[in-house]
Design an enzyme around this catalytic site. Structure first.
Site, short mmCIF file in Angstrom:
data_model
loop_
_atom_site.label_atom_id
_atom_site.label_comp_id
_atom_site.label_asym_id
_atom_site.label_seq_id
_atom_site.Cartn_x
_atom_site.Cartn_y
_atom_site.Cartn_z
CB CYS A 2 -0.90 0.03 1.23
SG CYS A 2 -2.01 -1.40 1.37
N GLY A 31 -0.93 0.83 -4.97
CA GLY A 31 -2.23 0.23 -4.68
C GLY A 31 -3.34 0.93 -5.41
CG ASN A 104 3.06 -0.73 2.87
OD1 ASN A 104 2.51 -1.66 2.30
ND2 ASN A 104 4.31 -0.36 2.61
N GLY A 105 1.71 -3.21 4.81
CA GLY A 105 2.39 -4.43 5.22
C GLY A 105 1.42 -5.52 5.58
CE1 TYR A 271 5.42 -4.93 -11.26
CE2 TYR A 271 4.54 -4.74 -9.04
CZ TYR A 271 4.34 -4.76 -10.41
OH TYR A 271 3.08 -4.62 -10.91
CB THR A 317 8.91 -2.24 -13.33
OG1 THR A 317 7.56 -1.90 -13.00
CG2 THR A 317 9.77 -2.07 -12.12
CG ASP A 379 8.54 -9.02 -16.89
OD1 ASP A 379 8.43 -7.86 -16.44
OD2 ASP A 379 7.58 -9.80 -16.99
CG ASP A 380 9.17 -6.26 -13.13
OD1 ASP A 380 8.65 -7.06 -12.35
OD2 ASP A 380 8.52 -5.59 -13.96
#
Length: 533
Positions: A2, A31, A104-105, A271, A317, A379-380
């Site tokens: 988030c 998010g 966040n988490g 990312y 990314t 790609d990442d």
């Protein structure tokens, strides 16, 4: 994962609403499921939150109501709980003082803590959100500490309450508490897994000829940069920083030094974070350049006679890594995919079928860059393989002769339990497969992954901590908080968070919202002109 943001302006007549909106827009990549803002205006709290993007949640009449010089903002990417609007943040409890949280988490012991709240603290937990648990434990601790210590020194009382939170809560988390009329409190878990930074700037208001300061907490430095704040520093693992409403700043490590093991999440660099962010003193952009460099040298070592004609990133990314890989390989870098910027990031979209459908809506090929060529796609990371499979087929449809795929990250073979939606091993394309088997599954000619030690070195070499450890459990299966892959927790996690379970929960949430009374906000209560004492 988030995005969180907290602002405190020295001028009581100023308003943070537009700044919070702008900051959340900058953090929108973290998010896209829901967004919310709460502001404090001379003892009154104003809250608006709902499902949707920032630009869709807040209209002019909402912004007018969000008055005040202090506030929190949040954009949600759901990994715990559900996508119900009632779980959109910031979350609020009225006692004591009126406390809000933006978090966040993920708490790995959230279920146990929710039971603890209900049975031992007599506090009602209304949702499945671990953020609500984090809020209630802090509120209860603050009440008890105030009673015990008399409430004469609120700063010490707050630190004591945060210490209790960190003793009880296990997992990876960063957050901001708004204690109405008292303080903003930024905090970070003892391992520093989830990121949070502090910024400051001179206020437009001066007092007795002295400069006053405005303060900000944010998930990423890009938010403080955009809002005109100077980056002060990252919060240390296990640290809380209190900014009182009168502008005084206090900081403290809230757990013993021997319990601190700094291991920031390496997937932020791979990312999640924007390339223009600085995390724990390391430029995300520079770390991704290093990832591309090390990836290219690995290609040269493993395929010295490679026949790559062109290097093409899978936007967005991976661009930084692809540019550097092309430079080292001595092959042209080309933009072969054009992205529709109005489609959500597919990795964080709920539901496998949604992700699959979204890929071709999100990307289209420039056929001339593929026709008759041996193409190296960069790609990442490769998670479920949904996006990669569709993109490889798009490259072939555009006329590519051969399609090679590289990942700037190692194979993801284990679930993430600290706030990233990698919940179950069986859904991961690299689970129980070797590289040639993965290539066959995806439909490419060969696939090559970054080595874990190279990834960690790529980040370390951009900072000044050569021995820095990282939280890289989705690659290694080693969890810094001590969980083991065969623990019952992972079985529960799979049952709750695999794609099938998520879609069923989304459907049931949709059904449960029908028939709600007018003004119920679909289970998302909005505070307006609500005074707390």
């Amino acid at each position: 994962m988030c995005g969180i943001l907290g602002l405190l302006l020295a001028d009581e007549d100023a308003h943070v609403n537009q700044m919070l909106f702008d900051g959340l827009t900058v953090l929108q990549h973290r998010g896209q499921d829901a967004a919310g803002i709460v502001t404090s205006e001379r003892g009154r709290l104003h809250l608006r939150k709902s499902n949707g993007l920032v630009k869709d949640v807040f209209h002019t009449h909402h912004m007018i109501d969000l008055r005040g010089n202090v506030g929190l903002g949040h954009c949600r990417y759901p990994t715990a709980g559900s996508s119900s609007c009632a779980e959109a943040q910031p979350l609020y409890t009225n006692f004591p003082h009126g406390i809000c949280v933006a978090h966040n988490g993920n708490l790995t012991n959230a279920q146990e803590l929710a039971e603890h709240c209900r049975k031992n603290l007599a506090r009602h937990v209304n949702t499945d959100s671990d953020s609500e648990v984090l809020l209630n434990i802090f509120a209860d601790s603050l009440i008890k500490k105030e009673k015990k210590e008399g409430g004469d020194d609120m700063v010490e009382t707050i630190f004591s309450a945060v210490e209790e939170v960190m003793k009880l809560c296990k997992g990876g988390y960063a957050g901001i508490y708004l204690i109405n009329g008292v303080a903003l409190v930024g905090f970070r878990d003892p391992h520093g897994i989830r990121p949070i930074v502090m910024g400051q700037r001179k206020s437009k208001k001066a007092s007795d000829g002295k400069d006053l300061m405005d303060y900000a907490f944010a998930s990423e430095s890009v938010a403080t940069d955009t809002l005109g704040f100077e980056l002060v520093r990252d919060l240390e693992p296990g640290e809380a920083i209190i900014v009182t409403f009168d502008g005084k700043v206090h900081s403290r490590r809230c757990i013993p030094a021997e319990q601190i093991h700094h291991a920031p999440c390496i997937f932020e660099y791979v990312y999640f974070a924007r390339p223009d962010s600085i995390m724990d003193g390391i430029s995300v952009y520079e770390s991704r350049l290093k990832m591309g460099e090390k990836l290219a040298y690995q290609i040269i070592e493993q395929y010295p006679e490679h026949d790559i004609d062109v290097v093409i990133p899978i936007p967005d990314t991976s661009r930084t890594s692809a540019v550097q890989a092309a430079y080292i390989l001595g092959r042209p870098y080309r933009e072969g995919f054009i992205k529709n910027r109005y489609i959500a990031r597919t990795f964080i979209m709920p539901g496998q079928e949604n992700r699959r459908k979204s890929v071709r809506l999100k990307l289209n090929t420039i056929k001339s860059e593929f026709a008759g060529r041996n193409v190296l796609l960069v790609d990442d990371s490769i998670v479920r393989g949904t996006t990669a499979t569709e993109i490889i087929q798009m490259a072939r449809d555009a006329g590519a002769n051969k399609v090679y795929l590289t990942s700037a990250a190692p194979p993801i073979r284990y679930p993430n339990i600290y706030g990233i939606d990698i919940p179950t091993r069986e859904e991961l394309v690299a689970y129980d497969r070797k590289e040639d088997e993965i290539a066959a599954k995806l439909g490419c000619d060969w696939v090559l992954y970054q080595k874990l030690n190279d990834l960690e070195d790529a980040v370390r070499e951009c900072g000044d901590r050569p021995e820095q450890a990282y939280e890289s459990s989705c690659f290694s299966g080693s969890y810094v908080t001590g969980e083991r892959i065969n623990d019952p927790y992972f079985t529960k996690l799979h049952a709750l968070r695999n794609d099938t379970a998520k879609m069923k929960k989304l459907e049931s949430n949709g059904d449960s919202q029908t028939g709600l009374p007018p003004g119920s906000q679909d289970g998302c209560e909005n505070l307006s002109n609500m005074r707390t004492t």
